[in-house]
Design a protein around this motif. Structure first.
Motif, PDB file in Angstrom:
ATOM      1  N   THR A   9      -3.579  85.578  32.159  1.00 50.44           N
ATOM      2  CA  THR A   9      -4.489  84.629  32.793  1.00 50.44           C
ATOM      3  C   THR A   9      -4.465  83.329  31.988  1.00 50.44           C
ATOM      4  O   THR A   9      -3.732  83.203  31.009  1.00 50.44           O
ATOM      5  CB  THR A   9      -5.919  85.185  32.878  1.00 50.44           C
ATOM      6  N   SER A 151      -2.308  79.279  28.941  1.00 48.22           N
ATOM      7  CA  SER A 151      -1.866  80.628  29.290  1.00 48.22           C
ATOM      8  C   SER A 151      -2.091  81.573  28.120  1.00 48.22           C
ATOM      9  O   SER A 151      -1.660  81.318  26.994  1.00 48.22           O
ATOM     10  CB  SER A 151      -0.384  80.615  29.686  1.00 48.22           C
ATOM     11  N   GLY A 194      -1.516  82.729  35.795  1.00 49.66           N
ATOM     12  CA  GLY A 194      -2.959  82.758  35.671  1.00 49.66           C
ATOM     13  C   GLY A 194      -3.588  81.566  36.364  1.00 49.66           C
ATOM     14  O   GLY A 194      -2.953  80.521  36.545  1.00 49.66           O
TER      15      GLY A 194
END
Length: 222
Positions: A9, A151, A194
Protein backbone atom coordinates in the motif's frame (compact mmCIF):
# COMPACT_ATOMS: atom_id res chain seq x y z
CA UNK A 1 -6.78 0.83 12.75
CA UNK A 2 -3.56 -1.15 12.98
CA UNK A 3 -2.76 -3.60 10.24
CA UNK A 4 0.25 -5.88 9.73
CA UNK A 5 -0.43 -6.06 6.00
CA UNK A 6 0.59 -2.57 4.89
CA UNK A 7 3.29 -3.74 2.47
CA UNK A 8 2.12 -2.98 -1.06
CA UNK A 9 0.00 0.00 0.00
CA UNK A 10 1.06 3.65 -0.02
CA UNK A 11 1.21 6.51 2.47
CA UNK A 12 -0.71 9.54 1.13
CA UNK A 13 1.30 12.61 0.24
CA UNK A 14 1.52 15.03 3.17
CA UNK A 15 3.65 17.83 4.56
CA UNK A 16 5.57 17.62 7.81
CA UNK A 17 7.67 19.82 10.09
CA UNK A 18 11.25 19.25 11.17
CA UNK A 19 13.05 21.13 13.98
CA UNK A 20 14.47 23.54 11.39
CA UNK A 21 11.85 23.81 8.63
CA UNK A 22 8.04 23.58 8.33
CA UNK A 23 5.90 22.24 5.50
CA UNK A 24 8.24 19.67 3.96
CA UNK A 25 6.93 17.36 1.22
CA UNK A 26 6.96 13.71 2.27
CA UNK A 27 7.18 12.52 -1.34
CA UNK A 28 10.40 14.50 -1.73
CA UNK A 29 11.80 12.67 1.29
CA UNK A 30 10.99 9.20 0.01
CA UNK A 31 11.68 9.92 -3.68
CA UNK A 32 14.80 8.91 -5.55
CA UNK A 33 16.73 5.67 -5.57
CA UNK A 34 17.50 5.47 -1.85
CA UNK A 35 15.02 3.57 0.32
CA UNK A 36 13.58 5.51 3.26
CA UNK A 37 13.70 3.90 6.69
CA UNK A 38 11.14 5.38 9.08
CA UNK A 39 11.47 4.64 12.80
CA UNK A 40 8.51 5.70 14.95
CA UNK A 41 9.66 6.61 18.48
CA UNK A 42 8.05 8.18 21.57
CA UNK A 43 8.50 11.88 22.44
CA UNK A 44 11.90 13.37 21.65
CA UNK A 45 12.90 13.63 25.32
CA UNK A 46 11.76 10.11 26.21
CA UNK A 47 14.67 7.94 27.48
CA UNK A 48 14.10 5.30 24.78
CA UNK A 49 14.05 7.93 22.03
CA UNK A 50 17.16 9.55 23.45
CA UNK A 51 18.99 6.20 23.59
CA UNK A 52 18.14 5.12 20.05
CA UNK A 53 18.80 8.50 18.44
CA UNK A 54 22.20 8.53 20.17
CA UNK A 55 22.91 5.09 18.69
CA UNK A 56 21.84 6.22 15.23
CA UNK A 57 24.09 9.28 15.52
CA UNK A 58 27.06 7.17 16.56
CA UNK A 59 26.63 4.62 13.75
CA UNK A 60 25.35 6.94 11.01
CA UNK A 61 28.32 6.27 8.68
CA UNK A 62 27.01 2.68 8.34
CA UNK A 63 23.86 4.00 6.62
CA UNK A 64 25.30 4.81 3.20
CA UNK A 65 22.67 4.51 0.47
CA UNK A 66 19.70 4.70 2.86
CA UNK A 67 17.64 7.72 3.98
CA UNK A 68 16.65 7.72 7.66
CA UNK A 69 13.72 9.55 9.25
CA UNK A 70 12.86 9.30 12.93
CA UNK A 71 9.27 10.23 13.80
CA UNK A 72 8.76 11.67 17.30
CA UNK A 73 5.73 12.68 19.36
CA UNK A 74 7.02 16.21 19.98
CA UNK A 75 6.57 19.64 18.46
CA UNK A 76 9.22 21.02 16.11
CA UNK A 77 9.79 23.95 18.48
CA UNK A 78 10.41 21.64 21.43
CA UNK A 79 12.89 19.52 19.46
CA UNK A 80 14.68 22.62 18.18
CA UNK A 81 15.00 23.92 21.74
CA UNK A 82 16.34 20.56 22.91
CA UNK A 83 18.95 20.48 20.14
CA UNK A 84 20.06 24.03 20.97
CA UNK A 85 21.02 24.82 17.38
CA UNK A 86 22.71 21.50 16.63
CA UNK A 87 21.79 19.63 13.46
CA UNK A 88 21.17 15.92 13.12
CA UNK A 89 22.43 14.08 10.01
CA UNK A 90 19.01 12.49 9.45
CA UNK A 91 15.45 13.78 9.27
CA UNK A 92 13.31 14.19 12.39
CA UNK A 93 9.58 14.31 11.62
CA UNK A 94 7.80 16.15 14.44
CA UNK A 95 4.26 14.88 15.08
CA UNK A 96 3.22 16.07 18.52
CA UNK A 97 -0.53 15.47 17.94
CA UNK A 98 0.21 11.89 16.86
CA UNK A 99 -1.51 12.10 13.48
CA UNK A 100 0.89 9.70 11.79
CA UNK A 101 0.85 7.40 14.81
CA UNK A 102 -2.93 7.19 14.63
CA UNK A 103 -2.92 6.81 10.85
CA UNK A 104 -0.44 3.92 11.07
CA UNK A 105 -2.31 2.28 13.95
CA UNK A 106 0.52 2.37 16.47
CA UNK A 107 -0.50 0.88 19.80
CA UNK A 108 0.44 1.49 23.42
CA UNK A 109 2.42 -1.02 25.42
CA UNK A 110 0.97 -3.37 28.00
CA UNK A 111 2.75 -5.12 30.85
CA UNK A 112 3.96 -7.90 28.54
CA UNK A 113 5.59 -5.39 26.16
CA UNK A 114 8.27 -4.21 28.57
CA UNK A 115 11.58 -5.67 27.37
CA UNK A 116 14.57 -6.01 29.70
CA UNK A 117 16.37 -3.40 27.63
CA UNK A 118 13.50 -0.92 28.03
CA UNK A 119 13.54 -1.44 31.80
CA UNK A 120 17.31 -0.91 31.88
CA UNK A 121 17.04 2.32 29.84
CA UNK A 122 14.30 3.72 32.06
CA UNK A 123 16.10 2.78 35.31
CA UNK A 124 19.24 4.46 34.02
CA UNK A 125 17.25 7.60 33.15
CA UNK A 126 15.78 7.69 36.65
CA UNK A 127 19.22 7.32 38.20
CA UNK A 128 20.43 10.30 36.15
CA UNK A 129 17.45 12.39 37.25
CA UNK A 130 16.00 12.56 33.75
CA UNK A 131 12.41 13.80 33.78
CA UNK A 132 9.67 12.23 31.68
CA UNK A 133 6.01 11.38 32.13
CA UNK A 134 5.97 7.87 33.58
CA UNK A 135 2.17 7.84 33.71
CA UNK A 136 1.72 8.58 30.00
CA UNK A 137 0.96 5.62 27.70
CA UNK A 138 4.15 4.03 26.40
CA UNK A 139 4.10 3.71 22.60
CA UNK A 140 5.29 0.62 20.80
CA UNK A 141 7.75 1.33 17.98
CA UNK A 142 7.12 0.93 14.26
CA UNK A 143 9.70 0.37 11.54
CA UNK A 144 8.89 1.06 7.88
CA UNK A 145 10.87 0.84 4.66
CA UNK A 146 9.31 3.19 2.11
CA UNK A 147 9.88 3.70 -1.60
CA UNK A 148 8.90 6.47 -4.05
CA UNK A 149 5.41 7.99 -3.73
CA UNK A 150 5.05 6.57 -0.24
CA UNK A 151 4.99 2.92 -1.32
CA UNK A 152 5.43 0.73 1.75
CA UNK A 153 7.97 -2.01 1.06
CA UNK A 154 8.25 -3.39 4.61
CA UNK A 155 6.54 -2.89 7.96
CA UNK A 156 7.29 -4.18 11.43
CA UNK A 157 5.20 -3.30 14.48
CA UNK A 158 7.33 -3.64 17.59
CA UNK A 159 6.33 -6.42 19.95
CA UNK A 160 7.97 -4.62 22.84
CA UNK A 161 9.22 -1.10 23.61
CA UNK A 162 12.66 -1.68 22.06
CA UNK A 163 11.73 -3.96 19.15
CA UNK A 164 13.31 -1.83 16.41
CA UNK A 165 16.69 -1.62 14.64
CA UNK A 166 19.39 -1.18 17.26
CA UNK A 167 21.71 0.95 15.12
CA UNK A 168 22.30 2.18 11.58
CA UNK A 169 24.07 -1.03 10.63
CA UNK A 170 20.88 -2.96 11.40
CA UNK A 171 18.82 -0.40 9.45
CA UNK A 172 21.13 -0.74 6.44
CA UNK A 173 20.94 -4.56 6.52
CA UNK A 174 17.15 -4.45 6.73
CA UNK A 175 16.82 -2.02 3.81
CA UNK A 176 19.32 -4.00 1.72
CA UNK A 177 17.33 -7.20 2.20
CA UNK A 178 14.01 -5.48 1.53
CA UNK A 179 15.33 -3.88 -1.67
CA UNK A 180 16.69 -7.22 -2.87
CA UNK A 181 13.32 -8.89 -2.32
CA UNK A 182 11.64 -5.97 -4.11
CA UNK A 183 13.94 -6.38 -7.11
CA UNK A 184 13.13 -10.08 -7.28
CA UNK A 185 9.41 -9.36 -7.07
CA UNK A 186 9.69 -7.02 -10.04
CA UNK A 187 10.35 -10.03 -12.27
CA UNK A 188 6.99 -11.51 -11.24
CA UNK A 189 3.59 -10.23 -12.47
CA UNK A 190 3.14 -6.73 -10.99
CA UNK A 191 0.98 -6.47 -7.91
CA UNK A 192 -1.80 -3.93 -7.63
CA UNK A 193 -0.37 -0.52 -6.78
CA UNK A 194 -1.21 0.99 -3.42
CA UNK A 195 -3.73 3.82 -3.26
CA UNK A 196 -2.32 7.33 -3.50
CA UNK A 197 -3.14 10.59 -5.21
CA UNK A 198 -1.42 13.78 -6.32
CA UNK A 199 -3.08 15.73 -3.52
CA UNK A 200 -0.66 16.92 -0.84
CA UNK A 201 -2.08 16.82 2.69
CA UNK A 202 -0.93 18.31 5.94
CA UNK A 203 -0.54 15.99 8.91
CA UNK A 204 -3.88 17.08 10.49
CA UNK A 205 -5.62 16.31 7.19
CA UNK A 206 -4.67 12.64 7.54
CA UNK A 207 -6.66 12.13 10.71
CA UNK A 208 -8.88 15.16 11.23
CA UNK A 209 -8.75 17.37 14.32
CA UNK A 210 -6.66 15.70 16.99
CA UNK A 211 -5.96 17.37 20.33
CA UNK A 212 -2.31 17.84 21.22
CA UNK A 213 -0.83 16.13 24.25
CA UNK A 214 1.53 17.67 26.78
CA UNK A 215 5.24 16.99 26.28
CA UNK A 216 7.57 16.81 29.25
CA UNK A 217 10.30 19.45 29.11
CA UNK A 218 13.85 18.19 28.98
CA UNK A 219 17.03 18.07 26.99
CA UNK A 220 18.21 15.25 24.77
CA UNK A 221 21.85 16.12 25.14
CA UNK A 222 23.66 17.08 28.30
Amino acid sequence: MRTDHLAGTSIPRFTYDTPSSPGNDFYDLCGGEKPLAMIFLPAFDHPITRTYIARYLKTFPDLEGVTLACVVRSSSRHVAESLEGRDLPFTVICDKPGVLYSFMGIETAGLLNWSFEAQRILRSAQAQGMRYDRKAPQLLPLTLVVGPEGSILFTHYGRNLTDMPSDCGAIYTLCDEVCELTRRAQTAPPAKAGPHSDETLTLPDLAGDLSEEEDALGKLFD
